[in-house]
Design an enzyme around this catalytic site. Structure first.
Site, PDB file in Angstrom:
ATOM      1  N   LYS A 285      36.013  29.040  31.797  1.00 38.98           N
ATOM      2  CA  LYS A 285      36.207  30.477  31.952  1.00 38.98           C
ATOM      3  C   LYS A 285      37.210  30.964  30.906  1.00 38.98           C
ATOM      4  O   LYS A 285      38.236  30.324  30.687  1.00 38.98           O
ATOM      5  CB  LYS A 285      36.711  30.753  33.382  1.00 38.98           C
ATOM      6  CG  LYS A 285      36.487  32.168  33.841  1.00 38.98           C
ATOM      7  CD  LYS A 285      36.518  32.289  35.354  1.00 38.98           C
ATOM      8  CE  LYS A 285      36.474  33.741  35.757  1.00 38.98           C
ATOM      9  NZ  LYS A 285      36.176  33.953  37.166  1.00 38.98           N
ATOM     10  N   GLU A 368      32.585  36.826  53.471  1.00 40.61           N
ATOM     11  CA  GLU A 368      33.111  37.941  54.266  1.00 40.61           C
ATOM     12  C   GLU A 368      32.734  37.808  55.739  1.00 40.61           C
ATOM     13  O   GLU A 368      33.552  38.094  56.633  1.00 40.61           O
ATOM     14  CB  GLU A 368      32.608  39.272  53.703  1.00 40.61           C
ATOM     15  CG  GLU A 368      33.219  39.674  52.355  1.00 40.61           C
ATOM     16  CD  GLU A 368      32.596  38.982  51.144  1.00 40.61           C
ATOM     17  OE1 GLU A 368      31.594  38.254  51.313  1.00 40.61           O
ATOM     18  OE2 GLU A 368      33.125  39.151  50.021  1.00 40.61           O
ATOM     19  N   ARG A 396      29.004  43.645  54.207  1.00 39.27           N
ATOM     20  CA  ARG A 396      28.265  42.445  54.584  1.00 39.27           C
ATOM     21  C   ARG A 396      28.556  42.010  56.015  1.00 39.27           C
ATOM     22  O   ARG A 396      27.756  41.330  56.636  1.00 39.27           O
ATOM     23  CB  ARG A 396      28.695  41.279  53.695  1.00 39.27           C
ATOM     24  CG  ARG A 396      28.329  41.454  52.303  1.00 39.27           C
ATOM     25  CD  ARG A 396      27.846  40.164  51.759  1.00 39.27           C
ATOM     26  NE  ARG A 396      26.974  40.455  50.651  1.00 39.27           N
ATOM     27  CZ  ARG A 396      26.725  39.606  49.685  1.00 39.27           C
ATOM     28  NH1 ARG A 396      27.273  38.418  49.710  1.00 39.27           N
ATOM     29  NH2 ARG A 396      25.899  39.926  48.736  1.00 39.27           N
TER      30      ARG A 396
HETATM   31  C1  TPP Z   1      30.198  39.937  48.319  1.00 34.07           C
HETATM   32  C2  TPP Z   1      31.196  39.894  47.197  1.00 34.07           C
HETATM   33  N1  TPP Z   1      32.453  39.467  47.452  1.00 34.07           N
HETATM   34  C3  TPP Z   1      33.353  39.429  46.448  1.00 34.07           C
HETATM   35  C4  TPP Z   1      33.007  39.807  45.190  1.00 34.07           C
HETATM   36  C5  TPP Z   1      34.067  39.839  44.097  1.00 34.07           C
HETATM   37  N2  TPP Z   1      33.788  38.865  43.044  1.00 34.07           N
HETATM   38  C6  TPP Z   1      33.198  39.181  41.904  1.00 34.07           C
HETATM   39  S1  TPP Z   1      32.990  37.884  40.869  1.00 34.07           S
HETATM   40  C7  TPP Z   1      33.761  36.849  41.974  1.00 34.07           C
HETATM   41  C8  TPP Z   1      33.964  35.405  41.622  1.00 34.07           C
HETATM   42  C9  TPP Z   1      32.685  34.772  41.249  1.00 34.07           C
HETATM   43  O1  TPP Z   1      32.946  33.477  40.823  1.00 34.07           O
HETATM   44  P1  TPP Z   1      31.808  32.692  40.068  1.00 34.07           P
HETATM   45  O2  TPP Z   1      30.513  32.967  40.709  1.00 34.07           O
HETATM   46  O3  TPP Z   1      32.211  31.288  39.968  1.00 34.07           O
HETATM   47  O4  TPP Z   1      31.750  33.375  38.639  1.00 34.07           O
HETATM   48  P2  TPP Z   1      32.795  33.270  37.435  1.00 34.07           P
HETATM   49  O5  TPP Z   1      33.460  34.607  37.387  1.00 34.07           O
HETATM   50  O6  TPP Z   1      33.743  32.158  37.710  1.00 34.07           O
HETATM   51  O7  TPP Z   1      31.976  33.031  36.236  1.00 34.07           O
HETATM   52  C10 TPP Z   1      34.140  37.526  43.117  1.00 34.07           C
HETATM   53  C11 TPP Z   1      34.856  36.939  44.262  1.00 34.07           C
HETATM   54  C12 TPP Z   1      31.682  40.237  44.980  1.00 34.07           C
HETATM   55  N3  TPP Z   1      31.252  40.641  43.770  1.00 34.07           N
HETATM   56  N4  TPP Z   1      30.797  40.251  45.982  1.00 34.07           N
END
Ligand code: TPP
Length: 627
Positions: A285, A368, A396
């Protein structure tokens, strides 16, 4: 940097004929463009920097015209956008009428599915793959999901179905060991174990490159080997099949996610397998920008920042930081108080709470629904859980809030951040539905503070005075109101409706939340025009404190309300009903949002777009008064 490859005329077709070194140079150009644009406009930086090579490899193998690629959350799709016809408009990223920060089917025929909320990609891709099969088509379908998004329950519902149905599609698991913060949970530990088994992988890759040299025959053999991999592995390495294989998927990996040619080989080999395949890709990342590499959490989602120093140009205090400060104050005096986050420890400001009270803090991953039901369990066991979740993501857990908290009248505190307009993330991230959905819940108390001080009071009130489920909704960003007096001191009956301005009886405007700033402005504008009204602000909006409001209204006939949420089922509607029940006749004309699908632009622009800025509200009140 001058771009040699990247430009408005570049299509993914060009990629297929590029030499390996040219693809590497293209990746540098993509990074440069992403960095400059995000530094200027804000956006998701670290995730996009980590998926540049992955995207170039995907578009080198798959046919962007016919194959479908679904990006989970979609916050990592900038390279994809730049390569599929949006280079010349990319400077408008996340701006009014500009390119969205997430895939949008209305924006491009090459975006397969609208995303924004996590863990939907496998389900969506499976629907698209099933439709393909029903129509007898042959195209490929790919879901790109991060290890963070894979902590969300919906992903497992999809994998469960997929492994059983054996639908032909591919899942690319983009594993960077990070969600927004460090990834959590058993699955994250499990993926580490899979990563450690890389001895097996390099041996397998050697076998493959050997087979590949055998030409067409070898290539065919690779596919057979992948398809019967359990056997292959058992024979060579005597390892247990992975969790994914146990569920019926073909597992391949881990693969280096920054080695473009290696990725191309892996995708190419797996592409025609007549089964669901999961390719485990390892990425870093923030790759390519030192501040983001060393601190990927802080660079997950950023406002505009200085590219040279990496320093943000945004201010520091916010409703979030004030909530966070009040939480640690409260927890110091109440050892029954616990805090819960759904993979948003930093985003909700709970990192300080986590540091100070580690045993009373639970980050459950992007989960959630689990967070809410688990809070229900803590509450029936005598604890006071504060569940801090952004408004749109809490949607959700609608059912869990009702069934697992409200029906038992359990004292769960919902700290709902990002209520109202969120600005440049656009419609998938607004918190415009919360008043409406909370209004439908049995036993639920709802608080909607105006400023920082109110927020602290509301949190104290929710923890100390309310006995059942209680929600506090507060917005993204800084408070527009000047702050006076001590912040973390509880001052009596704080949630009572109060008069903010009292210029006369021509009309009354009843506001709730931060949008009351616009009510203040409307009152001043109308006063200039010799129309004199009252402005009443209400923090406790469920149950509506009807008799206290009636007392403040006095003889006023023309009553209006204003809220940062949808009108249907919202504060204004409930206010009118409750005032009538309490014996006051006459209507309440509500100002609010008619259609919550308000696209990306700044919060100020969104407020004006919906006619909720001071000028528009004043004009609407004038018009009504003339009738
Ligand atoms: C239902 C929901 N909860 C929380 C989020 C906030 N959110 C956006 S990206 C993310 C982390 C995602 O991590 P990953 O899938 O590993 O992607 P990376 O950013 O590490 O590439 C979160 C918690 C969201 N978009 N949707």
């Amino acid at each position: 940097m001058e771009y040699k490859y990247l430009g408005k005329d570049m299509t993914p077709d060009t990629l297929k004929d590029m030499k390996p070194q040219e693809r590497v140079e293209l990746c540098s150009e993509l990074r440069d463009k992403i960095l400059k644009t995000v530094a200027a406009n804000g956006g998701h930086l670290a995730s996009n920097l980590g998926t540049v090579e992955l995207t170039v490899a995907l578009l080198s193998v798959f046919d962007y015209q016919t194959d479908k690629i679904v990006f989970d959350v979609g916050h990592q799709s900038y390279s994809y956008k730049l390569l599929t016809g949006r280079f010349d408009r990319f400077d408008t990223l996340r701006q009014k009428d500009g390119i969205s920060g997430f895939p949008r089917i209305s924006e491009s025929p090459y975006d397969a599915f609208d995303t924004g909320h996590s863990s939907t990609s496998i389900s969506a891709a499976m629907g698209i793959a099933r439709a393909r099969d029903l129509e007898g088509k042959k195209n490929n379908v790919v879901a790109v999901i991060g290890d963070g998004a894979l902590t969300g329950g919906l992903a497992y519902e999809a994998i469960n179905d997929l492994g059983h149905a054996k639908t032909r599609m591919m899942i690319i698991l983009n594993d960077n060991e990070m969600s927004i913060d460090k990834n959590v949970g058993g699955l994250s530990k499990y993926l580490s174990k899979l990563r450690i088994s890389s001895g097996y992988i390099s041996a397998k890759q050697t076998t493959e490159s050997f087979l590949r040299k055998l030409g067409f025959f070898g290539r065919g053999l690779i596919k057979i080997i992948l398809a019967i991999k359990d056997f292959f592995r058992f024979l060579l390495y005597r390892k247990k099949p992975s969790f994914f294989e146990d569920l019926g998927l073909v597992y391949y990996g881990p693969v280096d996610g920054h080695d473009i040619e290696g990725l191309i080989k892996a995708f190419d080999a797996a592409k025609d397998i007549k089964a669901p395949v999961l390719i485990h890709v390892l990425t870093q990342k923030g790759k390519g920008y030192a501040p983001a590499e060393s601190n990927p959490s802080d660079y997950h989602g950023v406002g505009p920042f200085d590219l040279d120093t990496g320093v943000s140009t945004a201010g520091k205090s916010s409703y979030t930081t004030v909530f966070a400060g009040a939480m640690t104050e409260l927890a110091a005096h109440n050892n029954k108080l616990v805090a819960i986050s759904a993979a948003m420890t930093l985003g909700t400001g709970l990192d300080n709470f986590q540091m100070k009270f580690p045993s009373r803090f639970f980050d459950c991953g992007i989960a959630e629904e689990h967070c809410v039901t688990m809070a229900g369990g803590l509450a029936v066991s005598g604890f006071i859980p504060v569940v801090a979740i952004y408004s749109s993501f809490l949607q959700r857990a609608y059912d869990e809030m009702i069934t697992d908290c409200c029906y038992m009248n359990s004292h769960v505190v919902f700290a709902i951040d990002r209520s109202g307009f969120v600005g440049n993330d656009g419609h998938t991230h607004h918190g415009l539905l919360d008043i409406s959905y909370l209004n439908s819940m049995t036993n639920m108390t709802v608080l909607s503070p105006r400023d920082y001080k109110d927020l602290v009071f509301c949190l104290n009130y929710a923890v100390d005075n309310v006995k059942g489920p209680v929600a506090i909704r507060y917005p993204r960003g800084t408070s527009p109101f000047e702050q006076t007096g001590p912040l973390y001191k509880y001052l009596g009956d704080c949630v009572k409706p109060h008069l903010v301005q009292d210029y006369g009886n021509d009309f009354a405007l009843i506001s709730t939340g931060r949008i009351s700033e616009e009510a203040d402005k409307a009152l001043e504008i109308l006063k200039e025009k010799k129309v004199y009204g009252k402005h009443i602000n209400v923090s406790l909006i469920k149950p509506v404190p009807a008799s206290a409001i009636i007392e403040l209204l006095g003889d006023v006939k023309n009553v209006f309300s204003i809220e940062e949420g949808i009108i249907s089922g919202g504060f204004g509607e409930a206010l009118e009903r409750e005032l009538q029940v309490a014996g006051r006749s006459g209507e309440v004309i509500p100002f609010g949002v008619k259609d919550p699908m308000v696209r990306a632009m700044s919060q100020k622009e969104q407020i004006a777009y919906c006619g909720l800025d001071g000028d528009s509200v004043a004009a609407s009140i004038m018009e009504e008064l003339k009738r």
